[in-house]
Scaffold this motif. Structure first.
Motif, PDB file in Angstrom:
ATOM      1  N   UNK A 131       0.826  -1.206   0.000  1.00 29.79           N
ATOM      2  CA  UNK A 131       0.000   0.000   0.000  1.00 29.79           C
ATOM      3  C   UNK A 131       0.860   1.255   0.000  1.00 29.79           C
ATOM      4  N   UNK A 132       1.930   1.242   0.772  1.00 32.38           N
ATOM      5  CA  UNK A 132       2.784   2.414   0.910  1.00 32.38           C
ATOM      6  C   UNK A 132       3.954   2.451  -0.040  1.00 32.38           C
ATOM      7  N   UNK A 133       3.976   1.549  -1.039  1.00 29.66           N
ATOM      8  CA  UNK A 133       5.062   1.495  -2.017  1.00 29.66           C
ATOM      9  C   UNK A 133       6.434   1.430  -1.340  1.00 29.66           C
ATOM     10  N   UNK A 134       6.536   0.602  -0.304  1.00 29.98           N
ATOM     11  CA  UNK A 134       7.801   0.380   0.360  1.00 29.98           C
ATOM     12  C   UNK A 134       8.078   1.279   1.546  1.00 29.98           C
ATOM     13  N   UNK A 135       7.317   2.356   1.692  1.00 24.39           N
ATOM     14  CA  UNK A 135       7.512   3.280   2.809  1.00 24.39           C
ATOM     15  C   UNK A 135       6.154   3.696   3.371  1.00 24.39           C
ATOM     16  N   UNK A 136       5.429   2.778   3.978  1.00 26.20           N
ATOM     17  CA  UNK A 136       4.079   3.090   4.455  1.00 26.20           C
ATOM     18  C   UNK A 136       4.095   4.015   5.661  1.00 26.20           C
ATOM     19  N   UNK A 137       3.103   4.884   5.707  1.00 22.54           N
ATOM     20  CA  UNK A 137       2.914   5.739   6.869  1.00 22.54           C
ATOM     21  C   UNK A 137       2.169   4.962   7.948  1.00 22.54           C
ATOM     22  N   UNK A 138       2.044   5.560   9.129  1.00 24.18           N
ATOM     23  CA  UNK A 138       1.326   4.898  10.211  1.00 24.18           C
ATOM     24  C   UNK A 138      -0.134   4.644   9.827  1.00 24.18           C
ATOM     25  N   UNK A 139      -0.749   5.580   9.143  1.00 26.33           N
ATOM     26  CA  UNK A 139      -2.146   5.399   8.727  1.00 26.33           C
ATOM     27  C   UNK A 139      -2.271   4.288   7.693  1.00 26.33           C
ATOM     28  N   UNK A 140      -1.272   4.116   6.853  1.00 19.63           N
ATOM     29  CA  UNK A 140      -1.316   3.042   5.862  1.00 19.63           C
ATOM     30  C   UNK A 140      -1.099   1.682   6.508  1.00 19.63           C
ATOM     31  N   UNK A 141      -0.288   1.640   7.561  1.00 15.93           N
ATOM     32  CA  UNK A 141      -0.133   0.383   8.309  1.00 15.93           C
ATOM     33  C   UNK A 141      -1.459   0.016   8.959  1.00 15.93           C
ATOM     34  N   UNK A 142      -2.142   1.011   9.509  1.00 14.45           N
ATOM     35  CA  UNK A 142      -3.453   0.759  10.114  1.00 14.45           C
ATOM     36  C   UNK A 142      -4.444   0.285   9.064  1.00 14.45           C
ATOM     37  N   UNK A 143      -4.419   0.913   7.898  1.00 11.66           N
ATOM     38  CA  UNK A 143      -5.307   0.490   6.818  1.00 11.66           C
ATOM     39  C   UNK A 143      -5.057  -0.976   6.474  1.00 11.66           C
ATOM     40  N   UNK A 144      -3.783  -1.362   6.388  1.00 10.21           N
ATOM     41  CA  UNK A 144      -3.448  -2.757   6.099  1.00 10.21           C
ATOM     42  C   UNK A 144      -3.988  -3.681   7.182  1.00 10.21           C
ATOM     43  N   UNK A 145      -3.855  -3.270   8.446  1.00 14.15           N
ATOM     44  CA  UNK A 145      -4.352  -4.094   9.554  1.00 14.15           C
ATOM     45  C   UNK A 145      -5.865  -4.268   9.485  1.00 14.15           C
ATOM     46  N   UNK A 146      -6.571  -3.174   9.169  1.00 14.17           N
ATOM     47  CA  UNK A 146      -8.034  -3.214   9.187  1.00 14.17           C
ATOM     48  C   UNK A 146      -8.616  -4.054   8.054  1.00 14.17           C
ATOM     49  N   UNK A 147      -7.947  -4.075   6.897  1.00 20.02           N
ATOM     50  CA  UNK A 147      -8.510  -4.830   5.771  1.00 20.02           C
ATOM     51  C   UNK A 147      -7.972  -6.260   5.710  1.00 20.02           C
ATOM     52  N   UNK A 148      -6.774  -6.500   6.250  1.00 18.89           N
ATOM     53  CA  UNK A 148      -6.178  -7.835   6.139  1.00 18.89           C
ATOM     54  C   UNK A 148      -6.905  -8.845   7.006  1.00 18.89           C
ATOM     55  N   UNK A 149      -7.298  -8.453   8.223  1.00 19.65           N
ATOM     56  CA  UNK A 149      -7.973  -9.398   9.115  1.00 19.65           C
ATOM     57  C   UNK A 149      -9.296  -9.892   8.511  1.00 19.65           C
ATOM     58  N   UNK A 150     -10.207  -9.010   8.049  1.00 19.03           N
ATOM     59  CA  UNK A 150     -11.414  -9.518   7.390  1.00 19.03           C
ATOM     60  C   UNK A 150     -11.115 -10.306   6.121  1.00 19.03           C
ATOM     61  N   UNK A 151     -10.064  -9.912   5.388  1.00 18.58           N
ATOM     62  CA  UNK A 151      -9.714 -10.633   4.163  1.00 18.58           C
ATOM     63  C   UNK A 151      -9.254 -12.050   4.477  1.00 18.58           C
ATOM     64  N   UNK A 152      -8.410 -12.214   5.503  1.00 22.76           N
ATOM     65  CA  UNK A 152      -7.972 -13.558   5.893  1.00 22.76           C
ATOM     66  C   UNK A 152      -9.153 -14.394   6.374  1.00 22.76           C
ATOM     67  N   UNK A 153     -10.089 -13.745   7.081  1.00 23.95           N
ATOM     68  CA  UNK A 153     -11.292 -14.459   7.530  1.00 23.95           C
ATOM     69  C   UNK A 153     -12.100 -14.957   6.338  1.00 23.95           C
ATOM     70  N   UNK A 154     -12.191 -14.123   5.294  1.00 22.11           N
ATOM     71  CA  UNK A 154     -12.931 -14.523   4.094  1.00 22.11           C
ATOM     72  C   UNK A 154     -12.246 -15.698   3.400  1.00 22.11           C
ATOM     73  N   UNK A 155     -10.918 -15.728   3.429  1.00 26.67           N
ATOM     74  CA  UNK A 155     -10.188 -16.819   2.786  1.00 26.67           C
ATOM     75  C   UNK A 155     -10.435 -18.160   3.475  1.00 26.67           C
ATOM     76  N   UNK A 156     -10.837 -18.134   4.748  1.00 23.49           N
ATOM     77  CA  UNK A 156     -11.144 -19.383   5.454  1.00 23.49           C
ATOM     78  C   UNK A 156     -12.293 -20.118   4.754  1.00 23.49           C
ATOM     79  N   UNK A 157     -13.084 -19.389   3.979  1.00 23.90           N
ATOM     80  CA  UNK A 157     -14.213 -20.010   3.276  1.00 23.90           C
ATOM     81  C   UNK A 157     -13.746 -21.103   2.315  1.00 23.90           C
ATOM     82  N   UNK A 158     -12.566 -20.948   1.726  1.00 21.79           N
ATOM     83  CA  UNK A 158     -12.096 -21.916   0.731  1.00 21.79           C
ATOM     84  C   UNK A 158     -11.786 -23.281   1.356  1.00 21.79           C
ATOM     85  N   UNK A 159     -10.914 -23.371   2.366  1.00 22.40           N
ATOM     86  CA  UNK A 159     -10.709 -24.691   2.973  1.00 22.40           C
ATOM     87  C   UNK A 159     -11.972 -25.231   3.627  1.00 22.40           C
ATOM     88  N   UNK A 160     -12.808 -24.329   4.174  1.00 19.07           N
ATOM     89  CA  UNK A 160     -14.062 -24.784   4.778  1.00 19.07           C
ATOM     90  C   UNK A 160     -14.934 -25.490   3.751  1.00 19.07           C
TER      91      UNK A 160
END
Length: 227
Positions: free
Chosen positions: A74-103
């Motif tokens: 997201x930050x093109x190699x130099x993410x800001x604190x807000x971009x790290x937070x953005x990554x945290x907020x979207x990655x957790x729901x995204x990983x949860x959605x991926x659980x649907x495949x093995x399920x």
């Protein structure tokens, strides 16, 4: 993903960061460190058992590395604190959605396609700990733990099915009949790799290796008794 990301705006803004749960702040610390030292991960944190630090399997998990990688993108190699937070907020729901495949594939193997679809619906909408730990604002390792454990179990199921169908025996390796053992060997190696991915997501998950071990000892012994 939609169910879990609806409260996204509550936690992301210019006024600072807001996360749910104590562990979320811990992972914020380890992920921020990983971003600053990418691709290195923190193994000993001096702020734990200060001032000497403490070595713990919870430091530098695969979960932290994944979020840090998303932040770097997201930050093109130099993410800001807000971009790290953005990554945290979207990655957790995204990983949860991926659980649907093995399920889906695990349930389909025992309950057909309709059962697999029902499994996904239950996973997506059922209240409980998994939903509570995987919404935006929850920045905890539990989602990676569930995802990689599910993948490991599915991979082991696939490897077992391949072995049951091909029925390899040790003598095939002595006679170098590799074609007769190639498919079970490949799927077995993939199952081992999938299990290996689970452990750095949650090191105490090594107990899964013990569960697999007990499982194999019992059926193999019974198969031997049956001839």
């Amino acid at each position: 993903f939609y169910v879990r990301v609806q409260n996204y705006n509550v936690f992301y803004g210019d006024d600072g960061i807001s996360l749910q749960g104590v562990d979320s702040w811990y992972h914020w610390r380890t992920t921020e460190w990983t971003v600053e030292n990418y691709p290195g991960v923190i193994l000993v944190d001096p702020w734990t058992s200060f001032p000497d630090g403490h070595l713990s399997g919870q430091f530098g998990t695969l979960f932290d590395f994944i979020v840090a990688t998303v932040a770097m993108i997201i930050g093109f190699g130099e993410p800001s604190q807000s971009q790290i937070l953005l990554a945290a907020l979207i990655t957790v729901p995204a990983l949860a959605a991926l659980v649907a495949f093995p399920t889906f594939y695990m349930v389909r193997r025992v309950g057909g396609t309709l059962g697999g679809v029902a499994g996904i619906i239950i996973l997506a909408l059922a209240p409980g700990t998994f939903l509570a730990r995987t919404t935006a604002g929850q920045f905890q390792h539990h989602v990676a733990e569930v995802l990689f454990m599910s993948v490991a179990v599915l991979a082991m199921m696939v490897a077992l099915r391949a072995t049951e169908e091909d029925r390899p025996i040790y003598e095939f390796s002595e006679t170098r009949e590799w074609d007769l053992i190639r498919r079970p060997a490949v799927y077995g190696a993939l199952a081992g790799f999938a299990t290996l991915l689970y452990i750095p997501s949650w090191p105490p998950g090594v107990v899964l290796v013990g569960i697999f071990g007990v499982f194999f000892v019992i059926p193999l012994s019974l198969d031997s008794v049956r001839g």
